[in-house]
Scaffold this motif. Sequence first.
Motif, short mmCIF file in Angstrom:
data_model
loop_
_atom_site.label_atom_id
_atom_site.label_comp_id
_atom_site.label_asym_id
_atom_site.label_seq_id
_atom_site.Cartn_x
_atom_site.Cartn_y
_atom_site.Cartn_z
N ALA A 1 0.83 -1.20 0.00
CA ALA A 1 0.00 0.00 0.00
C ALA A 1 0.87 1.26 0.00
O ALA A 1 0.56 2.24 -0.68
CB ALA A 1 -0.92 0.00 1.22
N ALA A 2 1.97 1.22 0.76
CA ALA A 2 2.88 2.36 0.80
C ALA A 2 3.54 2.59 -0.55
O ALA A 2 3.70 3.73 -1.00
CB ALA A 2 3.94 2.15 1.88
N LEU A 3 3.92 1.52 -1.21
CA LEU A 3 4.52 1.64 -2.55
C LEU A 3 3.51 2.20 -3.55
O LEU A 3 3.87 2.98 -4.43
CB LEU A 3 5.05 0.29 -3.02
CG LEU A 3 6.30 -0.24 -2.30
CD1 LEU A 3 6.69 -1.61 -2.84
CD2 LEU A 3 7.46 0.74 -2.45
N LEU A 4 2.25 1.78 -3.41
CA LEU A 4 1.21 2.33 -4.27
C LEU A 4 1.08 3.84 -4.04
O LEU A 4 0.98 4.62 -4.99
CB LEU A 4 -0.12 1.64 -3.99
CG LEU A 4 -1.35 2.20 -4.73
CD1 LEU A 4 -1.18 2.09 -6.24
CD2 LEU A 4 -2.62 1.49 -4.28
N GLY B 1 -2.64 9.15 -2.16
CA GLY B 1 -1.24 8.79 -2.30
C GLY B 1 -0.41 9.21 -1.11
O GLY B 1 0.38 8.42 -0.57
N PHE B 2 -0.58 10.45 -0.67
CA PHE B 2 0.19 10.93 0.48
C PHE B 2 -0.20 10.21 1.77
O PHE B 2 0.64 9.93 2.62
CB PHE B 2 0.01 12.44 0.65
CG PHE B 2 0.91 13.25 -0.24
CD1 PHE B 2 2.28 13.35 0.03
CD2 PHE B 2 0.41 13.91 -1.35
CE1 PHE B 2 3.11 14.09 -0.78
CE2 PHE B 2 1.24 14.66 -2.17
CZ PHE B 2 2.60 14.75 -1.89
N ASN B 3 -1.47 9.89 1.93
CA ASN B 3 -1.91 9.17 3.13
C ASN B 3 -1.34 7.76 3.17
O ASN B 3 -0.87 7.29 4.22
CB ASN B 3 -3.43 9.13 3.19
CG ASN B 3 -4.03 10.44 3.66
OD1 ASN B 3 -3.39 11.20 4.37
ND2 ASN B 3 -5.26 10.70 3.27
N LEU B 4 -1.38 7.05 2.03
CA LEU B 4 -0.81 5.70 1.99
C LEU B 4 0.69 5.73 2.24
O LEU B 4 1.24 4.90 2.97
CB LEU B 4 -1.11 5.05 0.64
CG LEU B 4 -2.57 4.68 0.35
CD1 LEU B 4 -2.70 4.14 -1.07
CD2 LEU B 4 -3.07 3.66 1.35
N GLY C 1 2.79 4.19 5.46
CA GLY C 1 3.93 3.29 5.26
C GLY C 1 5.17 3.80 5.98
O GLY C 1 5.93 3.02 6.57
N LEU C 2 5.40 5.11 5.93
CA LEU C 2 6.55 5.69 6.64
C LEU C 2 6.40 5.52 8.14
O LEU C 2 7.38 5.24 8.85
CB LEU C 2 6.66 7.18 6.30
CG LEU C 2 7.16 7.52 4.89
CD1 LEU C 2 7.05 9.01 4.63
CD2 LEU C 2 8.61 7.05 4.71
N ARG C 3 5.18 5.67 8.65
CA ARG C 3 4.95 5.48 10.08
C ARG C 3 5.29 4.04 10.49
O ARG C 3 5.96 3.81 11.50
CB ARG C 3 3.49 5.79 10.41
CG ARG C 3 3.14 5.61 11.89
CD ARG C 3 1.64 5.50 12.06
NE ARG C 3 1.13 4.35 11.29
CZ ARG C 3 -0.13 4.22 10.92
NH1 ARG C 3 -1.00 5.17 11.18
NH2 ARG C 3 -0.53 3.16 10.24
N ASP C 4 4.81 3.09 9.69
CA ASP C 4 5.09 1.69 10.03
C ASP C 4 6.59 1.38 9.93
O ASP C 4 7.10 0.55 10.69
CB ASP C 4 4.32 0.77 9.07
CG ASP C 4 2.82 0.90 9.25
OD1 ASP C 4 2.39 1.47 10.27
OD2 ASP C 4 2.08 0.46 8.36
N ALA C 5 7.29 2.03 9.00
CA ALA C 5 8.70 1.73 8.79
C ALA C 5 9.59 2.42 9.83
O ALA C 5 10.63 1.87 10.22
CB ALA C 5 9.11 2.16 7.39
N LEU C 6 9.21 3.62 10.26
CA LEU C 6 10.08 4.40 11.14
C LEU C 6 9.76 4.26 12.61
O LEU C 6 10.59 4.59 13.46
CB LEU C 6 10.01 5.89 10.74
CG LEU C 6 10.55 6.23 9.37
CD1 LEU C 6 10.28 7.70 9.04
CD2 LEU C 6 12.05 5.95 9.28
N ASP C 7 8.54 3.80 12.93
CA ASP C 7 8.16 3.66 14.34
C ASP C 7 8.51 2.25 14.81
O ASP C 7 7.92 1.27 14.35
CB ASP C 7 6.66 3.90 14.50
CG ASP C 7 6.25 3.99 15.98
OD1 ASP C 7 7.07 3.63 16.83
OD2 ASP C 7 5.12 4.43 16.24
#
Length: 288
Positions: A25-28, A270-273, A277-283
Amino acid sequence: MNVNEEEQIISPWKEAWRSFRKNKAALLGLGIVMFFILLAIFADLIAPYGFRETELANKHLPPSSKHWFGTDEFGRDILSRVIYGARISLRVGFLAVSGSVIVGSLLGIIAGYYGRWVDGIISRIFDILLAFPSILLAIAIVAILGPSLQNAMIAIAVINVPTFGRLLRSRVLSVKEEEYITAAKAIGMTDGRILFHHVLPNSLAPIIVQGSLSIATAIIEAAALGFLGLGAQPPTPEWGKMLADSKDFIIQAPWTVFFPGIAIMLTVLGFNLMGDGLRDALDPRMKR
């Protein structure tokens, strides 16, 4: 700095990127954002017509091979105006959020690091700004400054300052108790050096996540101000202004509303997805 130390600094960001790439979803979302960024950059090459070109004889033409998205009430090509509108909306989003990040982060760092009366004053400023509904506060600011795209960006930046300020303040309150901060103070390092070389770099992750999500919010707020006639002025092809200009023709020419609305929806999605994804990756708390 030796190689091992460099790897220790870089590896968390590499790990975050690997985690981000696993999130479809983040890549999308990243793909959607990059698509609109490319549209904005190469609008002059991609758009089949200029956004100011009018043909009154061809007003309200439905989508066709000549005008893929149809034409508006002045015979202007909607596809071209949507493409140029990406440049306007993304510029508003990035510039407004950048201003919010700079001012809010600076105030948040000062409040969290020095505390006491400094924290009290800055926190009360944040509370006052947050006491007003964000869109009403933005309308009030633009009404005072005058309707224009630049003033709309200023208003959007102001209403988002407390979000970043309070986020960084809470982060600094945690970081400043770490042992390496105590050690930096013990060896006589100045407050400015501690803040910008130790505290800020270790507080970037939540700012990056919130920034990506806030760009989506800023685009919606800019569209709302444009719809009310307080943002971009004619003939600027801002998506919200395009919706406002077409609201009276929604029955006889629905394509004039549909395509700008879809552009807003897709960009925000797009920005929300990507932000999720950034939240899941950085937190670290989100990692399994």
